[in-house]
Design an enzyme around this catalytic site. Structure first.
Site, PDB file in Angstrom:
ATOM      1  CE  LYS A  52      -3.765  -2.579   2.174  1.00  0.00           C
ATOM      2  NZ  LYS A  52      -4.589  -2.718   3.236  1.00  0.00           N
ATOM      3  CD  GLN A  96      -3.197  -4.396   6.404  1.00  0.00           C
ATOM      4  OE1 GLN A  96      -3.279  -3.322   5.900  1.00  0.00           O
ATOM      5  NE2 GLN A  96      -3.809  -5.678   5.817  1.00  0.00           N
ATOM      6  CG  ASP A 119      -9.615  -0.330   4.771  1.00  0.00           C
ATOM      7  OD1 ASP A 119      -9.468  -0.752   3.709  1.00  0.00           O
ATOM      8  OD2 ASP A 119      -9.173  -0.239   5.736  1.00  0.00           O
TER       9      ASP A 119
HETATM   10  N1  GUN Z   1      -6.677  -6.787   5.982  1.00  0.00           N
HETATM   11  C1  GUN Z   1      -6.660  -7.426   5.035  1.00  0.00           C
HETATM   12  N2  GUN Z   1      -7.168  -6.955   3.863  1.00  0.00           N
HETATM   13  C2  GUN Z   1      -7.408  -5.582   4.550  1.00  0.00           C
HETATM   14  C3  GUN Z   1      -7.896  -4.288   3.934  1.00  0.00           C
HETATM   15  O1  GUN Z   1      -8.443  -4.281   2.686  1.00  0.00           O
HETATM   16  N3  GUN Z   1      -8.162  -3.320   4.723  1.00  0.00           N
HETATM   17  C4  GUN Z   1      -7.684  -3.415   6.029  1.00  0.00           C
HETATM   18  N4  GUN Z   1      -7.822  -2.194   6.869  1.00  0.00           N
HETATM   19  N5  GUN Z   1      -7.101  -4.389   6.534  1.00  0.00           N
HETATM   20  C5  GUN Z   1      -7.103  -5.567   5.855  1.00  0.00           C
END
Ligand code: GUN
Length: 283
Positions: A52, A96, A119
């Protein structure tokens, strides 16, 4: 043999468009900024976060990283989220998941300001999707929609079947397809005659986390098949929820795993960050 829907190529296309858009925003003195919070040392989470941050860097989004020890308390994390909510220079906040067990995940993610919920996980964001009003769309389902559209398939009037009813993928996916005027059915672990229903699908989206659950017999000839699953098979090889080798002989188009939906989630996260910065300018 089905057409392969190349998520890597389509996500690159989106990232190029966003890079251009960010350059234009920067010329007006606006640099989108994403705050990324990682708690603990889960190795998969560390890889996701790294990817990311790399995408941010490529597009020109500022990423601010908060890497906290696994002993972090709920109160400490609450304080950080509150500060980031108040910080005018932060456009998006990403916590996350999963979080360590001493922290209530729902409580923390629920504290993020809806204006910064890139998100698209907040009840406010899902609610906005449900009634078709403005709000952030969940990244993975939004990515699936882009894959379908950019591959030249229309959704209006089509039989769309979503396998799986998770809050982060299945449910928002069904709502997005409905918003596009698809005729939508959700099937799940308690569904009777699952195969009978999936065989009706013109567009089949599978998001259950069950390796190769969907076999060729479960798919209509000529269907568009989107596989959100990311699993390991009996030999430790990455595989989706769809038996790719057999289903590809029957489908009109199919996503591979890896290289299908995966890269789209990050592209749509980037899209939401840019959107957050743009919205702030309009306020
Ligand atoms: N953990 C696994 N995929 C994601 C996601 O798309 N967003 C977040 N915040 N945590 C994750």
């Amino acid at each position: 043999m089905a057409v392969l829907i190349d998520g890597k190529a389509i996500s690159s296309e989106i990232k190029e468009e966003l890079k251009q858009e960010v350059a234009e925003l920067k010329a007006q003195g606006i640099t989108p900024c994403l705050a990324v919070i990682l708690v603990g040392d889960d190795s998969a989470s560390a890889i996701y976060v790294r990817n990311k941050k790399r995408a941010c860097e490529y597009i020109g989004i500022e990423s601010r990283s908060y890497e906290l020890p696994k002993e972090t308390t709920e109160q400490e994390l609450e304080k950080l989220v509150r500060e980031l909510n108040e910080d005018e220079t932060v456009d998006g906040i990403l916590v996350q998941l999963p979080l360590p067990e001493q922290i209530d995940e729902e409580k923390i993610t629920g504290m993020i300001s809806p204006k910064k919920d890139v998100d698209g996980f907040l009840p406010e964001s899902i609610g906005a999707l449900c009634i078709g009003s403005e709000g952030f769309r969940s990244c993975t389902p939004a990515g699936v929609l882009e894959l379908i559209k950019r591959s030249g398939y229309t959704i209006e009037g089509k039989e769309c079947v979503v396998v799986g009813r998770s809050n982060h993928v299945g449910k928002p996916m069904a709502l997005l397809l409905l918003e596009q005027n698809g005729t939508v059915t959700i099937v799940h672990s308690r569904t009777k005659n699952l195969s009978e229903i999936t065989r009706r699908a013109d567009i089949l989206v599978v998001a259950v986390g069950n390796p190769k659950l969907i076999q060729a017999d479960d798919v209509k000839e000529g269907a568009v098949v989107i596989d959100v699953g990311m699993n390991r098979d009996e030999n430790g090889k990455l595989c989706g929820d769809v038996d790719f080798e057999h289903v590809k002989e029957k489908a009109e188009a199919i996503t591979p795993v890896p290289g299908g939906v995966g890269p789209m989630t990050i592209a749509m996260l980037m899209n939401n960050c840019v959107e957050a910065a743009r919205k702030k300018r309009r306020e």
